[in-house]
Design a protein around this motif. Structure first.
Motif, PDB file in Angstrom:
ATOM      1  N   ARG A 150       0.831  -1.207   0.000  1.00 51.29           N
ATOM      2  CA  ARG A 150       0.000   0.000   0.000  1.00 51.29           C
ATOM      3  C   ARG A 150       0.864   1.256   0.000  1.00 51.29           C
ATOM      4  O   ARG A 150       0.592   2.223  -0.722  1.00 51.29           O
ATOM      5  N   TYR A 190       2.279   1.743  -3.563  1.00 46.96           N
ATOM      6  CA  TYR A 190       1.331   2.237  -4.556  1.00 46.96           C
ATOM      7  C   TYR A 190       0.869   3.656  -4.237  1.00 46.96           C
ATOM      8  O   TYR A 190       0.595   4.449  -5.145  1.00 46.96           O
ATOM      9  N   ASP A 191       0.750   3.990  -2.958  1.00 44.93           N
ATOM     10  CA  ASP A 191       0.422   5.370  -2.591  1.00 44.93           C
ATOM     11  C   ASP A 191       1.504   6.325  -3.085  1.00 44.93           C
ATOM     12  O   ASP A 191       1.212   7.413  -3.598  1.00 44.93           O
ATOM     13  N   ALA A 228       1.200   6.644  -6.812  1.00 40.20           N
ATOM     14  CA  ALA A 228       0.033   7.435  -7.199  1.00 40.20           C
ATOM     15  C   ALA A 228       0.387   8.921  -7.227  1.00 40.20           C
ATOM     16  O   ALA A 228      -0.067   9.668  -8.102  1.00 40.20           O
TER      17      ALA A 228
END
Length: 349
Positions: free
Chosen positions: A108, A111-112, A115
């Motif tokens: 997580r 990917y954060d 992003a």
């Protein structure tokens, strides 16, 4: 009877989703608890009065749950408290879950972080905007005209509604003649109801004479224009004269595929009067109306989806009721549902 560790390994650790012990398993576990000294499998069988196969299955279950322990030398069995068994059996699974949770948390975070990088790239000056909303007929028409001028291979247009006599806000009509003159393939998709409008027929005749392809279908579809499979303009639902300009390749590909699927089931829009085609398309329109009536759609919504007037829609419904032999709308609804169930039964058979 002996219970070897190798015998336990051959048995799957989890023996189904049961969350409780069976009666035989409870009886053997209680016997092992009552006798502080370890017992052999044969002794447990004799004390329980159960058959050998039943005892074997129950012992394997108790061993897999850690509720019995076995001495490898004497092959004697002793009861284990549920708390101790839980720790022994579930500890590996808990450790595995903890490890997986750590991996998920790290993923997580990764990917954060990506992003943020992605959003920064999308907002970089000069990068094409993947989605852009267009509001108002003039804004939509201007965008369509500008995009159409650059088309070199194919233009596809779907135009729901009935009469199509004048330029629509979401079709680059002034540019279509130029595209056809340059050899660009132009395909247009209308609804069957457009066939019954004289000026629409005349316009289709003019376009098809220049090389355009036009088909019609009975049901509704989305107003859409796709340019060379690279860019699409799609109507915004419930927004008058609104559209979204799409440059995202995957969305454009999906829109083009949706057009192709509807196009494949369409009927060529012939400009000469053909009683057979008229009868066929009229029946397809009525079948669509029947399907919508079965779904409980109101008359005015049906009319809007099919591009016909409410009065014409109600004439079709009256003809459907006459064929069904329905006394009223309620009776027609019953007969239509029974008809739908019959067709489903035939399809299943």
């Amino acid at each position: 009877m002996s219970v070897l560790p190798s015998e336990r390994k051959e048995e799957p650790r989890r023996q189904g989703p049961r969350s409780t012990l069976g009666d035989e398993e409870r009886r053997l576990y209680a016997l092992a608890l009552d006798h502080r000294a370890p017992l052999s499998g044969e002794e447990l069988r004799r004390l329980s009065g159960l058959g050998r196969a039943t005892v074997d299955a129950a012992l394997r279950r108790l061993l897999s749950l850690g509720l019995l322990s076995v001495d490898t030398e004497s092959q004697r069995l002793a009861a284990v408290s549920p708390d101790t068994a839980r720790l022994r059996v579930l500890a590996p699974a808990v450790r595995e879950l903890d490890s997986m949770q750590q991996e998920l948390d790290l993923a997580r975070l990764l990917y954060d972080d990506l992003a943020t990088v992605y959003q920064g790239s999308m907002l970089r000056p000069g990068r094409p905007i993947a989605l852009e909303e267009l509001h108002g007929a003039e804004a939509v028409r201007s965008a369509l005209t500008a995009l159409a001028r650059d088309v070199t291979d194919e233009l596809v247009v779907s135009r729901p509604g009935g009469a199509q006599s004048g330029p629509a806000p979401q079709e680059p009509r002034p540019v279509v003649d130029d595209l056809l003159a340059r050899g660009v393939r132009v395909r247009s998709l209308y609804q069957h109801t457009a066939r019954f409008h004289r000026r629409t027929v005349d316009e289709v005749a003019r376009l098809t004479a220049r090389g355009a392809e036009v088909r019609t279908v009975s049901g509704g579809f989305t107003r859409l224009t796709v340019f060379d499979r690279r860019t699409a303009v799609i109507e915004l639902p419930d927004v008058p004269d609104g559209a979204v300009l799409v440059r995202e390749p995957s969305v454009v590909a999906f829109a083009h595929l949706a057009f192709e699927q509807v196009w494949a089931g369409g009927t060529v829009f012939g400009t000469e009067y053909d009683p057979g085609v008229v009868e066929e398309t009229t029946e397809q329109v009525r079948e669509t109306i029947i399907s919508l009536l079965v779904d409980g759609v109101e008359d005015k919504v049906i009319a809007r989806r099919l591009g016909i007037s409410l009065r014409t829609c109600q004439r079709h419904i009256s003809e459907i009721m006459r064929r069904l032999g329905a006394r009223n709308r309620l009776h027609a609804g019953y007969l239509l549902h029974r008809r739908a169930l019959t067709l489903q039964g035939r399809a299943a058979g």
